[in-house]
Motif scaffolding. Structure first.
Motif, PDB file in Angstrom:
ATOM      1  N   ASP A  26      48.994  50.325  -0.565  1.00 17.14           N
ATOM      2  CA  ASP A  26      47.622  50.813  -0.609  1.00 17.14           C
ATOM      3  C   ASP A  26      46.772  49.960  -1.541  1.00 17.14           C
ATOM      4  O   ASP A  26      45.602  49.663  -1.245  1.00 17.14           O
ATOM      5  CB  ASP A  26      47.626  52.272  -1.059  1.00 17.14           C
ATOM      6  N   SER A  27      47.358  49.562  -2.667  1.00 14.36           N
ATOM      7  CA  SER A  27      46.620  48.742  -3.624  1.00 14.36           C
ATOM      8  C   SER A  27      46.274  47.382  -3.031  1.00 14.36           C
ATOM      9  O   SER A  27      45.159  46.874  -3.240  1.00 14.36           O
ATOM     10  CB  SER A  27      47.447  48.555  -4.900  1.00 14.36           C
ATOM     11  N   SER A  37      43.459  47.850  -0.465  1.00 14.10           N
ATOM     12  CA  SER A  37      42.192  48.112  -1.155  1.00 14.10           C
ATOM     13  C   SER A  37      41.660  46.833  -1.798  1.00 14.10           C
ATOM     14  O   SER A  37      40.440  46.588  -1.777  1.00 14.10           O
ATOM     15  CB  SER A  37      42.391  49.193  -2.219  1.00 14.10           C
TER      16      SER A  37
END
Length: 818
Positions: A757-758, A761
């Motif tokens: 997810d990081s 993003s």
């Protein structure tokens, strides 16, 4: 240590020098120095009163500028038919005199001019020889006249010690001493000539300095043996023996300072030696114009001269300079001679003892020992230089390990040990060393190489007969006899590099890869074992494996790789290289507007060759650029055809670090697009993160050129190359591809999902489209969709397909829905 043979030669040499005087019989003589120099009748002078009896067999004549006469009572020996009379001068104060010999009746028997051969006399060294027979009237009278301004040390004793000896002609060779002197002088000239050749060939000043020293010494010997009797006037004065002695002292100082390396171990003594040498040079003009001042100055310079020489050489010897010890041996007789000379001539005002005078065995010893010592020192230095050269050739200077040549010298020992058990060779390489060296600098890079050598040495402590070497750059070789457990060895090495190393405040994780080859038979050639280990290492690096053991499968694969490599250019020219396309699906609507081109080789005999069999080998040899050009060419033709059909699609092509470093790559790629009529925006060039970070500056420059030409760019395998975000934000890329390692088997609500997810993003915040590679399951698909990933590429969607199959897949599967 001196061998028995060398000792015998030395004894024989001394006996040859000494034997010239063993047969001589001393004669009683009287003397007087008050007779006029005018013409005289010898019989009248003989009858004249005023003769002084000599003590023993010798007489000390207080010569200045007046002649002295000696009377030799030889009548008792008149019964002999023929004998030789020797007048020996045993003091260095006067080297050049004129001698005239008469019998009692006034008959002129011979004349020696400036110690030369003339009118029936022969002078050797400082000894005038006259042959007489039974018709000679006795006693004999000899007139001794010193030559002014030549051969006398200013300020020293003005006395001449003379001794008369006799021996039957049959028992002594009158030319013997002359032969010894001339042989010694010739020897010195030969050594000087050899030294000149060495000085020119090696450009070594030490040889040149010695050559001058030897020539000066040779001249001094010739002056003792009568060379100067042919010179007259100013020429004789300019070749004054003591002027030569001063120059000799200067060059003996230079020789010691340079050959003994004074400026290295005793710089103060070296500078003092140069000062003393300058003083001796000043003595030469001072001797001619101010002899008394020169005499006083030499009292200071002579002791200082030997103090400097001996103190400097002793200091150098104590500090490990072997050449200084050799010079001490050569200088010892010279120092002893001058100490005796100063003691007798200066303190006691007496002539020097016979045992140390000119023409004695000790005189020859002090003359020849220093040249012999110098050449012994040169031989010793050459031997040590040869050994040092061998040591340097066999040793790696940075780590102190054996070099590749040093490992070859270990071959005999290794083969002998291998007979007692299975032995092995390991080629060890530091991973990512070029990147580490570029990032941290060469100095820290050297520290890493040393630390790696240290850790490998620690592993080998349990193998006492093992050997470790550094073959080149970041590659090491371990030779271990009698290995019983290869798995245990692997565990030891991995455990040794488990902890990071801190160098100058920088923590560095050193990781290595190794290729292993085992000696299946005791007679396995050493070179074959090393070659096999290197092959295993190369295979491991191509397959990104840390530990690879050599086997026959590697051998056949290596031969196949070599064969394929030789055919690769032909394959590119004959269009045997084709592309397969793997679709990239938009997770928003399932559309397929782009695909990645993957190379395939359709060999005419072997059929389809998978990329894993030729891509790694082509990349390691730099031939990957051939493949890249072929893929770009095929991708542009396909993209142009699809656009003409009204189905525009963007094709992604992988670039290697070799492509980025190829001069003119961007301009050549644009020229290819123009030539084929393709649009640059239909081509997306993917650059791996690790490839871009090998030389970020160069990669950024090439990427900017490609972007300005209209090509779209992508960062491939993101997360595996330790890239700097500072560089990432500068790169003109439109897409970020997440490596398969971050996608495989990731579950929701786990650390892996959080990391994924990081990354997504981060890509979105940088304004980039994010593509996830390697999605193989529906669970991975759903997770990526929930995290907002833009595109997915992987076997869950489709494997790479030939272009015709890809078009059919798009027709049937697009838009894609799981």
């Amino acid at each position: 240590m001196i061998s028995i043979g060398e000792l015998r030669l030395l004894v024989l040499f001394l006996l040859l020098i000494w034997q010239g005087s063993v047969f001589a019989v001393p004669l009683a003589i009287d003397y007087r120095c008050d007779a006029p120099q005018a013409q005289f009748e010898p019989s009248e002078l003989n009858a004249h009163k005023g003769w002084q009896p000599a003590n023993g067999a010798g007489v000390v004549l207080p010569l200045d500028q007046r002649p002295c006469w000696i009377r030799i009572d030889y009548e008792q020996n008149a019964a002999r038919a023929s004998e030789s009379l020797y007048l020996s001068f045993l003091d260095l104060n006067i080297l050049l005199v004129d001698i005239e010999l008469y019998d009692a009746g006034g008959t002129h028997l011979g004349k020696a001019v400036r110690l030369g051969q003339s009118h029936g006399s022969l002078v050797s060294g400082t000894q005038a020889t006259f042959v007489i027979d039974s018709s000679t009237e006795f006693p004999l009278l000899a007139k001794i006249l010193p030559i002014p301004n030549v051969g006398r040390i200013p300020g020293f004793s003005r006395e001449l010690r003379l001794q008369a000896d006799t021996s039957p002609v049959s028992l002594r060779d009158d030319h013997q001493e002359d032969f010894l002197s001339q042989s010694a002088a010739a020897f010195l000239l030969c050594t000087a000539l050899i030294a000149i050749f060495f000085a020119i060939a090696l450009r070594e000043a030490d040889y040149g300095i010695y050559a001058v020293y030897a020539v000066l010494q040779s001249w001094l010997i010739f002056t003792k043996s009568g060379l100067t009797f042919t010179l007259e006037g100013d020429a004789l004065v300019m070749l004054n023996p003591w002027a030569i002695q001063y120059l000799n002292a200067v060059f003996s100082l230079l020789l010691s300072v340079r050959f003994g390396r004074f400026m290295k171990h005793s710089p103060f003594i070296g500078k003092l030696a140069y000062g003393v040498g300058l003083g001796f040079l000043l003595l030469i003009p001072l001797n001619f114009y101010f002899p008394d001042s020169a005499g006083r100055l030499i009292f200071l310079l002579l002791p200082l001269h030997f103090l400097v020489l001996f103190s400097g050489n002793i200091r150098g010897w104590l500090r490990g300079e072997r050449s200084c010890a050799i010079l001490l041996v050569g200088l010892a007789p010279i120092g002893i001679y001058w100490a005796i000379f100063l003691y007798f001539n200066v303190l006691l005002q007496e002539p020097i003892p016979t045992e140390f005078a000119i023409g004695s065995a000790f005189d020859y010893l002090r003359t020849l020992l220093l040249p012999l010592a110098f050449y012994f020192g040169i031989a010793d230095r050459s031997l040590r230089f040869q050994r040092e050269t061998v040591r340097v050739a066999l040793t790696d200077p940075l780590t102190g390990l054996k070099s590749r040549e040093g490992l070859r010298h270990y071959e005999t020992t290794f083969k002998n040990d291998s007979e007692q058990g299975q032995s092995c060779a390991l080629m060890v390489n530091i991973e990512r060393f070029r990147s580490i060296n570029s990032a941290l600098g060469p100095e820290l890079g050297d520290r890493i190489l040393q630390q790696t050598a240290h850790r490998l040495n620690q592993v080998l402590e349990t193998y006492p007969r093992a050997c470790l070497g550094r073959t080149h750059a970041d590659q090491y070789c371990m030779l271990i006899p009698g290995v019983k457990d290869l798995d245990a060895l692997q565990h030891q090495i991995e455990e040794s590099f488990f902890k990071a190393v801190e160098i100058a405040g920088q923590v560095v994780d050193i990781s290595i890869s190794a290729g292993v080859a085992r000696a299946e038979h005791p007679d396995t050639p050493f070179s074959i074992l090393i070659r096999n280990a290197e092959l295993a290492l190369g295979t491991g690096r191509a397959l990104r494996k840390r530990w690879v053991v050599y086997g026959q499968t590697l051998e056949s694969a290596n031969r196949a790789d070599l064969g394929l490599l030789s055919e690769l250019r032909r394959a590119a020219d004959m269009d045997e290289l084709t592309i397969h396309l793997q679709p990239k699906v938009s997770m928003q609507d399932g559309s397929v507007t782009s695909a990645e081109a993957l190379i395939r080789w359709v060999h005419p005999q072997r059929g389809m060759i998978p990329p894993s069999e030729f891509i790694p080998f082509a990349e390691s040899t730099g031939r990957i650029t051939l493949i890249t050009r072929s893929v770009i060419h095929s991708a542009m033709r396909y993209a142009k055809a699809q656009r003409e059909l009204g189905k525009p699609i963007q094709i992604s092509v992988n670039l290697s670090v070799f492509d980025l470093s190829e001069p003119g790559f961007a301009s050549d790629t644009l020229a290819t697009a123009v030539r084929l009529g393709a649009r640059p925006q239909d081509i997306r060039l993917e650059i791996t993160e690790s490839g871009a970070m090998q030389d970020p500056g160069m990669a950024l420059a090439v990427m900017n050129e490609l972007h300005q030409a209209g090509f779209s760019l992508s960062i491939d395998d993101f997360g595996t190359g330790y890239s700097s975000l500072a560089y990432l934000q500068k790169m003109p890329v439109a897409e970020l591809k997440i490596d398969r390692a971050f996608v495989a088997k990731v579950k929701p609500d786990t650390d892996g999902a959080l990391l994924l997810d990081s990354i997504i993003s981060l890509g979105h915040r940088l304004g980039l489209a994010v593509v996830a590679e390697g999605a193989e399951t529906l669970e991975e698909w759903n997770l990526l969709k929930s995290l907002g990933c833009d595109y997915v590429q992987g076997w869950f969607v489709s494997k790479a397909l030939p272009t015709d199959d890809f078009e059919r897949w798009c027709l049937n599967k697009s838009p894609f829905s799981p």
